[in-house]
Design a protein around this motif. Sequence first.
Motif, PDB file in Angstrom:
ATOM      1  N   LEU A  13      -8.572   1.519 -11.491  1.00  0.00           N
ATOM      2  CA  LEU A  13      -8.618   0.128 -11.932  1.00  0.00           C
ATOM      3  C   LEU A  13      -9.892  -0.127 -12.741  1.00  0.00           C
ATOM      4  O   LEU A  13      -9.850  -0.736 -13.821  1.00  0.00           O
ATOM      5  N   ASP A  14     -11.030   0.360 -12.238  1.00  0.00           N
ATOM      6  CA  ASP A  14     -12.298   0.189 -12.953  1.00  0.00           C
ATOM      7  C   ASP A  14     -12.240   0.798 -14.343  1.00  0.00           C
ATOM      8  O   ASP A  14     -12.700   0.186 -15.317  1.00  0.00           O
TER       9      ASP A  14
ATOM     10  N   ILE B 134      -1.511  -2.187 -16.105  1.00  0.00           N
ATOM     11  CA  ILE B 134      -1.550  -2.381 -14.651  1.00  0.00           C
ATOM     12  C   ILE B 134      -0.302  -3.158 -14.242  1.00  0.00           C
ATOM     13  O   ILE B 134      -0.314  -4.387 -14.178  1.00  0.00           O
ATOM     14  N   PRO B 135       0.795  -2.466 -13.957  1.00  0.00           N
ATOM     15  CA  PRO B 135       2.048  -3.167 -13.635  1.00  0.00           C
ATOM     16  C   PRO B 135       1.949  -4.105 -12.430  1.00  0.00           C
ATOM     17  O   PRO B 135       2.666  -5.099 -12.369  1.00  0.00           O
ATOM     18  N   MET B 136       1.055  -3.806 -11.489  1.00  0.00           N
ATOM     19  CA  MET B 136       0.952  -4.648 -10.301  1.00  0.00           C
ATOM     20  C   MET B 136      -0.091  -5.759 -10.443  1.00  0.00           C
ATOM     21  O   MET B 136      -0.459  -6.413  -9.473  1.00  0.00           O
ATOM     22  N   LEU B 137      -0.533  -6.012 -11.711  1.00  0.00           N
ATOM     23  CA  LEU B 137      -1.490  -7.087 -11.953  1.00  0.00           C
ATOM     24  C   LEU B 137      -0.898  -8.413 -11.491  1.00  0.00           C
ATOM     25  O   LEU B 137       0.243  -8.746 -11.812  1.00  0.00           O
TER      26      LEU B 137
ATOM     27  N   PRO C  24       0.831  -1.206   0.000  1.00  0.00           N
ATOM     28  CA  PRO C  24       0.000   0.000   0.000  1.00  0.00           C
ATOM     29  C   PRO C  24       0.866   1.257   0.000  1.00  0.00           C
ATOM     30  O   PRO C  24       1.909   1.314   0.653  1.00  0.00           O
ATOM     31  N   ASP C  25       0.423   2.238  -0.766  1.00  0.00           N
ATOM     32  CA  ASP C  25       1.095   3.533  -0.813  1.00  0.00           C
ATOM     33  C   ASP C  25       1.096   4.141   0.593  1.00  0.00           C
ATOM     34  O   ASP C  25       0.070   4.127   1.278  1.00  0.00           O
ATOM     35  N   PRO C  26       2.226   4.691   1.058  1.00  0.00           N
ATOM     36  CA  PRO C  26       2.276   5.235   2.423  1.00  0.00           C
ATOM     37  C   PRO C  26       1.365   6.441   2.634  1.00  0.00           C
ATOM     38  O   PRO C  26       0.963   6.719   3.765  1.00  0.00           O
TER      39      PRO C  26
ATOM     40  N   ILE D 227      -3.801   0.473  -5.453  1.00  0.00           N
ATOM     41  CA  ILE D 227      -4.237   1.192  -6.655  1.00  0.00           C
ATOM     42  C   ILE D 227      -5.576   1.826  -6.327  1.00  0.00           C
ATOM     43  O   ILE D 227      -6.347   1.282  -5.535  1.00  0.00           O
ATOM     44  N   ASN D 228      -5.839   2.939  -6.918  1.00  0.00           N
ATOM     45  CA  ASN D 228      -7.138   3.578  -6.752  1.00  0.00           C
ATOM     46  C   ASN D 228      -8.178   2.701  -7.462  1.00  0.00           C
ATOM     47  O   ASN D 228      -8.064   2.459  -8.665  1.00  0.00           O
TER      48      ASN D 228
END
Length: 137
Positions: free
Chosen positions: A66-67, A112-115, A53-55, A61-62
């Motif tokens: 994503l949607d 989405i790089p974190m897919l 998670p972003d600090p 991701i928002n």
Amino acid sequence: MTQLTRKYHFCASHRLHSEQLSPEENIHLFGKCNNPHGHGHNYYLDVTVKGNPDPVTGMIINPAELDEIVERVVLDKFDHKHLNLDTDEFKNINPTSEVVAMVIYNMLRPQIPMLYRIGLWETEKNYFEYMDSGEHI
């Protein structure tokens, strides 16, 4: 490491048919799913992202971002379409749900790089999952 999964829905039809098999072999292997006019499914798509998670925001991701990506990249192309006839992605490959899950992963990965994983529910009983193994087909 944290994961977030969002669920999406689309309706599409397809015909299971391999050009590498004879008509008889296709009918024997795919049965009613080889209907020349196709058949439809109400697909449910699980998109899972994985990361820290972003600090500042506390999110991987928002979800709204994503949607928007999933809608633009996948749903706008596949919803209420005949996958064999109406999409470029399946012009030359048999759109089994195993393949559909892999294609969707490969469509979303550049955006989405974190897919982490794609899950595809074809029916209440049939669930298919694709995670990148590092090998690309």
